[in-house]
Design an enzyme around this catalytic site. Structure first.
Site, PDB file in Angstrom:
ATOM      1  N   GLU A 159      -5.059  -6.573  14.644  1.00 47.47           N
ATOM      2  CA  GLU A 159      -4.544  -5.259  14.246  1.00 47.47           C
ATOM      3  C   GLU A 159      -5.675  -4.222  14.272  1.00 47.47           C
ATOM      4  O   GLU A 159      -5.423  -3.034  14.452  1.00 47.47           O
ATOM      5  CB  GLU A 159      -3.910  -5.328  12.839  1.00 47.47           C
ATOM      6  CG  GLU A 159      -2.958  -4.177  12.546  1.00 47.47           C
ATOM      7  CD  GLU A 159      -2.093  -4.387  11.311  1.00 47.47           C
ATOM      8  OE1 GLU A 159      -0.907  -4.742  11.454  1.00 47.47           O
ATOM      9  OE2 GLU A 159      -2.601  -4.202  10.193  1.00 47.47           O
ATOM     10  N   GLY A 164      -4.996  -1.739   4.797  1.00 43.10           N
ATOM     11  CA  GLY A 164      -4.176  -2.871   4.340  1.00 43.10           C
ATOM     12  C   GLY A 164      -4.850  -4.205   4.592  1.00 43.10           C
ATOM     13  O   GLY A 164      -4.914  -5.073   3.716  1.00 43.10           O
ATOM     14  N   ARG A 165      -5.370  -4.397   5.801  1.00 47.14           N
ATOM     15  CA  ARG A 165      -5.951  -5.706   6.146  1.00 47.14           C
ATOM     16  C   ARG A 165      -7.355  -5.892   5.561  1.00 47.14           C
ATOM     17  O   ARG A 165      -7.995  -6.914   5.790  1.00 47.14           O
ATOM     18  CB  ARG A 165      -5.943  -5.902   7.665  1.00 47.14           C
ATOM     19  CG  ARG A 165      -6.582  -4.779   8.456  1.00 47.14           C
ATOM     20  CD  ARG A 165      -6.232  -4.864   9.934  1.00 47.14           C
ATOM     21  NE  ARG A 165      -6.711  -3.713  10.688  1.00 47.14           N
ATOM     22  CZ  ARG A 165      -6.058  -2.572  10.823  1.00 47.14           C
ATOM     23  NH1 ARG A 165      -4.883  -2.422  10.234  1.00 47.14           N
ATOM     24  NH2 ARG A 165      -6.560  -1.585  11.538  1.00 47.14           N
ATOM     25  N   LYS A 169       0.840  -1.201   0.000  1.00 48.49           N
ATOM     26  CA  LYS A 169       0.000   0.000   0.000  1.00 48.49           C
ATOM     27  C   LYS A 169       0.877   1.254   0.000  1.00 48.49           C
ATOM     28  O   LYS A 169       0.686   2.161  -0.789  1.00 48.49           O
ATOM     29  CB  LYS A 169      -0.923  -0.035   1.220  1.00 48.49           C
ATOM     30  CG  LYS A 169      -1.832   1.159   1.317  1.00 48.49           C
ATOM     31  CD  LYS A 169      -2.804   1.023   2.478  1.00 48.49           C
ATOM     32  CE  LYS A 169      -3.519   2.334   2.712  1.00 48.49           C
ATOM     33  NZ  LYS A 169      -4.463   2.275   3.816  1.00 48.49           N
ATOM     34  N   GLU A 190      10.484  -4.731   4.592  1.00 47.08           N
ATOM     35  CA  GLU A 190      10.599  -6.142   4.188  1.00 47.08           C
ATOM     36  C   GLU A 190      10.276  -6.314   2.704  1.00 47.08           C
ATOM     37  O   GLU A 190      10.974  -7.012   1.958  1.00 47.08           O
ATOM     38  CB  GLU A 190       9.622  -7.012   4.997  1.00 47.08           C
ATOM     39  CG  GLU A 190       9.912  -7.079   6.478  1.00 47.08           C
ATOM     40  CD  GLU A 190       9.098  -6.064   7.272  1.00 47.08           C
ATOM     41  OE1 GLU A 190       8.929  -4.908   6.798  1.00 47.08           O
ATOM     42  OE2 GLU A 190       8.648  -6.413   8.373  1.00 47.08           O
ATOM     43  N   LYS A 207       9.226  -0.771  14.337  1.00 46.25           N
ATOM     44  CA  LYS A 207       9.852  -0.419  13.049  1.00 46.25           C
ATOM     45  C   LYS A 207      10.926   0.646  13.266  1.00 46.25           C
ATOM     46  O   LYS A 207      12.024   0.556  12.713  1.00 46.25           O
ATOM     47  CB  LYS A 207       8.803   0.131  12.077  1.00 46.25           C
ATOM     48  CG  LYS A 207       7.805  -0.871  11.566  1.00 46.25           C
ATOM     49  CD  LYS A 207       6.898  -0.212  10.516  1.00 46.25           C
ATOM     50  CE  LYS A 207       5.714  -1.089  10.178  1.00 46.25           C
ATOM     51  NZ  LYS A 207       4.730  -0.429   9.318  1.00 46.25           N
ATOM     52  N   HIS A 211      -5.691 -33.061  17.585  1.00 45.86           N
ATOM     53  CA  HIS A 211      -4.559 -33.853  18.070  1.00 45.86           C
ATOM     54  C   HIS A 211      -3.445 -32.968  18.603  1.00 45.86           C
ATOM     55  O   HIS A 211      -2.309 -33.420  18.759  1.00 45.86           O
ATOM     56  CB  HIS A 211      -4.062 -34.768  16.947  1.00 45.86           C
ATOM     57  CG  HIS A 211      -5.136 -35.694  16.471  1.00 45.86           C
ATOM     58  ND1 HIS A 211      -5.392 -36.906  17.069  1.00 45.86           N
ATOM     59  CD2 HIS A 211      -6.078 -35.548  15.509  1.00 45.86           C
ATOM     60  CE1 HIS A 211      -6.423 -37.485  16.477  1.00 45.86           C
ATOM     61  NE2 HIS A 211      -6.868 -36.664  15.525  1.00 45.86           N
TER      62      HIS A 211
HETATM   63  O1  F6P Z   1       3.157  -2.991   9.758  1.00 51.63           O
HETATM   64  C1  F6P Z   1       1.807  -3.223   9.619  1.00 51.63           C
HETATM   65  C2  F6P Z   1       1.322  -2.862   8.258  1.00 51.63           C
HETATM   66  O2  F6P Z   1       1.273  -1.486   8.111  1.00 51.63           O
HETATM   67  C3  F6P Z   1      -0.027  -3.498   7.979  1.00 51.63           C
HETATM   68  O3  F6P Z   1      -1.073  -2.781   8.480  1.00 51.63           O
HETATM   69  C4  F6P Z   1       0.005  -3.621   6.508  1.00 51.63           C
HETATM   70  O4  F6P Z   1      -0.955  -4.521   6.053  1.00 51.63           O
HETATM   71  C5  F6P Z   1       1.418  -4.088   6.297  1.00 51.63           C
HETATM   72  O5  F6P Z   1       2.175  -3.385   7.255  1.00 51.63           O
HETATM   73  C6  F6P Z   1       1.978  -3.887   4.923  1.00 51.63           C
HETATM   74  O6  F6P Z   1       1.966  -2.541   4.533  1.00 51.63           O
HETATM   75  P1  F6P Z   1       2.172  -2.125   3.040  1.00 51.63           P
HETATM   76  O7  F6P Z   1       1.059  -2.716   2.233  1.00 51.63           O
HETATM   77  O8  F6P Z   1       2.130  -0.621   3.030  1.00 51.63           O
HETATM   78  O9  F6P Z   1       3.512  -2.641   2.584  1.00 51.63           O
END
Ligand code: F6P
Length: 550
Positions: A351, A265-266, A204, A210, A510, A382
């Site tokens: 979240e 995002g979620r 987003k 990452e 972060k 199990h």
């Molecule tokens: O760190 C949490 C977050 O901001 C989530 O809310 C989001 O889904 C995820 O990181 C990834 O963010 P982006 O889509 O901006 O890379």
């Protein structure tokens, strides 16, 4: 207004004291209508909520709580595009992404639907081009593998859906790389041919550490193997709200799919973040997923609270968390396709509602979102079901089960169904000391031996669960199921008066990681660190953690 100050809250506290001594066994025995009274079908899903610690008085009281907390007003504000995400000053309109009606959806007086439809059409054209082989890689070969590079909401939703809809995955293989641990990307790339791979960088913000690290490494891998800078344009696409950053990364504009700041995002799998789904199962089926979610949206928007699936599930959750002290909620799909459903729900729920500050900026006077966890059945049986049946803490659980399997293999599905129903029955009924004693006696045990063993074999029962039945795990049913949980989470956030649509709690880590990474890069230990962090950095350095070390 803190929910604890509402009259219905006080009434529910008193009501809980009346319900606490009752046992579900007796409630069922006393009321032959209980199942009919407490079950409901909507938007293609059937919900049995009769195995909850409720009487005929409970739901009306919980609905009063919803009404006093303004759930309906808040729902309408969300659907009308008001900026209900008040800490980020954003509207919350994932429902517009799956709006299959002709209704406009305005944000600040501007209908967002033409843009939504434009991106859906762009997704269709691209997905059909890739799936048919009309679009090809740098060396002219058709794509065989799609690798989504994203994390959190840019990973969990599409990954969960692709796993769930595997029976519809007919052309391409889908892979998901999220973790910054290089192993995730490296292990995925090992299995791929650079000539036939399509990477989708999904972020987003397009600033997530990452995702950018994985995207850069994937680009380097590709260039090294195909030997041309220009190959990137043929093997990468991007999904983002940050179109400047995608251009800077070198992704051609026709392969960039936009979405908007009013998509959390979620809550984004319905947007172009769902591109890997469209590539994997085709755009028609992706639109069937949207249609299923839309059907649940219509139900949520129009059904009265006492007949409204997300409202009922949300209220039952609040009932257990705030009036019975439950700290967690188990999600137990009896469907292997829903392997990634619990991790997906963890982000959606934890979240969204893992918050302690209300809309007035005050600390919440009651508990908010639960720990969400789970595994598909029968595997969970199990592993952790012992705890569910006989542990000192009890956990409300949702069992999710399809009537029909995509893989009708001998008796497997009947066995799966039998196990699902048996577990909800066992949790509800339990097994009394008398029943245990009679069973042991029938096996020939008596005296001390029987007395010693009996308590271990007793089940208290009275442990609540919902059962959600889908006809089959189809795109439409899955869409409806996901939207059900999205709205459940909304209802709970509305009652607790928290902002379910921000996520400030992920920021501190972060920030700190940035400073620690500076140390790791330089091979230094900043004196500003606390003793534990400094000590760990020294220990890691001694163990060979320098960048590039193996
Ligand atoms: O760190 C949490 C977050 O901001 C989530 O809310 C989001 O889904 C995820 O990181 C990834 O963010 P982006 O889509 O901006 O890379």
């Amino acid at each position: 207004m803190p929910p604890t100050t509402l009259p219905a809250w006080q009434a529910l506290l008193a009501h809980q004291r009346e319900v606490a001594p009752l046992h579900l066994r007796d409630l069922f025995a006393r009321d032959p209508q209980r199942f009919d009274r407490f079950s409901l079908e909507a938007a293609g899903l059937f919900l049995d909520y009769s195995k909850n610690l409720i009487t005929a008085q409970t739901l009306p009281l919980l609905c009063r709580l919803a009404q006093e907390a303004g759930v309906t007003r808040k729902r309408d504000a969300m659907l009308a595009g008001e900026r209900i995400n008040f800490t980020e000053n954003r509207a919350v309109l994932h429902t517009a992404l799956r709006n299959r009606s002709a209704r406009p959806v305005p944000v600040d007086g501007q209908d967002v639907m033409p843009e939504v439809r434009r991106v859906l059409a762009q997704m269709r054209e691209f997905a059909e081009g890739v799936r048919s082989g009309a679009l090809r890689g740098h060396t002219g070969k058709p794509y065989t593998d799609v690798v989504n590079i994203g994390i959190g909401g840019s990973d969990l939703g599409p990954q969960m859906v692709c796993e769930a809809l595997e029976p519809y995955g007919d052309r391409l293989r889908a892979h998901f790389v999220s973790n910054v641990d290089g192993a995730h990307l490296a292990r995925t790339l090992k299995r791929l041919d650079p000539q036939t791979v399509l990477f989708i960088v999904a972020s987003k913000t397009f600033t997530t550490q990452e995702t950018l690290a994985n995207a850069r490494s994937a680009r380097a891998w590709l260039q090294e193997r195909l030997g041309a800078e220009s190959a990137v344009g043929r093997h990468f696409a991007a999904v983002s709200t940050n179109l400047q950053a995608t251009a800077a990364f070198g992704i051609p504009p026709e392969r960039v799919f936009a979405f908007w700041d009013w998509v959390g995002g979620r809550y984004s799998l319905w947007s172009a973040i769902g591109l890997p789904i469209a590539l994997y199962i085709g755009m028609d089926r992706f639109e069937a997923l949207l249609a299923g979610a839309h059907a649940m949206d219509e139900h949520f928007a129009t059904a009265p609270p006492e007949r409204n699936l997300p409202v009922i599930l949300g209220l039952l959750g609040v009932w257990y968390i705030d009036f019975w002290g439950a700290g967690s909620h188990a999600v137990l799909p009896y469907d292997q396709g829903l392997l990634r459903f619990a991790p997906y729900l963890q982000q959606l729920d934890m979240e969204s509602n893992g918050k302690r500050i209300d809309s007035a900026g005050s600390e919440a006077a009651q508990h908010t979102g639960p720990v969400v966890w789970g595994e598909p059945g029968t595997n969970g049986q199990h592993a952790f079901f012992q705890h569910l049946h006989q542990g000192t803490r009890w956990t409300p659980a949702d069992f999710i089960v399809p009537a029909r399997s995509h893989y009708p293999l001998g008796e497997h599905h009947a066995m799966l169904l039998a196990n699902c129903l048996a577990q909800t029955q066992a949790l509800m009924l339990g097994k009394t000391r008398e029943q245990v004693r009679a069973e042991l006696a029938a096996q020939g045990l008596d005296g001390d031996a029987l007395a010693r063993l009996a308590p271990h074999k007793e089940f208290p029962g009275n442990r609540p669960s919902n059962t959600i039945v889908l006809p089959q795990l189809t795109p439409a049913a899955l869409g409806s199921l996901i939207a059900l949980y999205e709205h459940k989470v909304f209802v709970q956030g509305a009652i607790w008066d928290v902002n379910s649509f921000d996520q400030w709690g992920v920021e501190l880590g972060k920030q700190l990681a940035g400073r620690i990474l500076d140390d790791l890069r330089a091979g230094t230990v900043s004196p500003a660190h606390d003793a534990s962090t400094a000590g760990l950095l020294h220990a890691l350095t001694r163990a060979g953690s320098a960048p590039g070390s193996t």
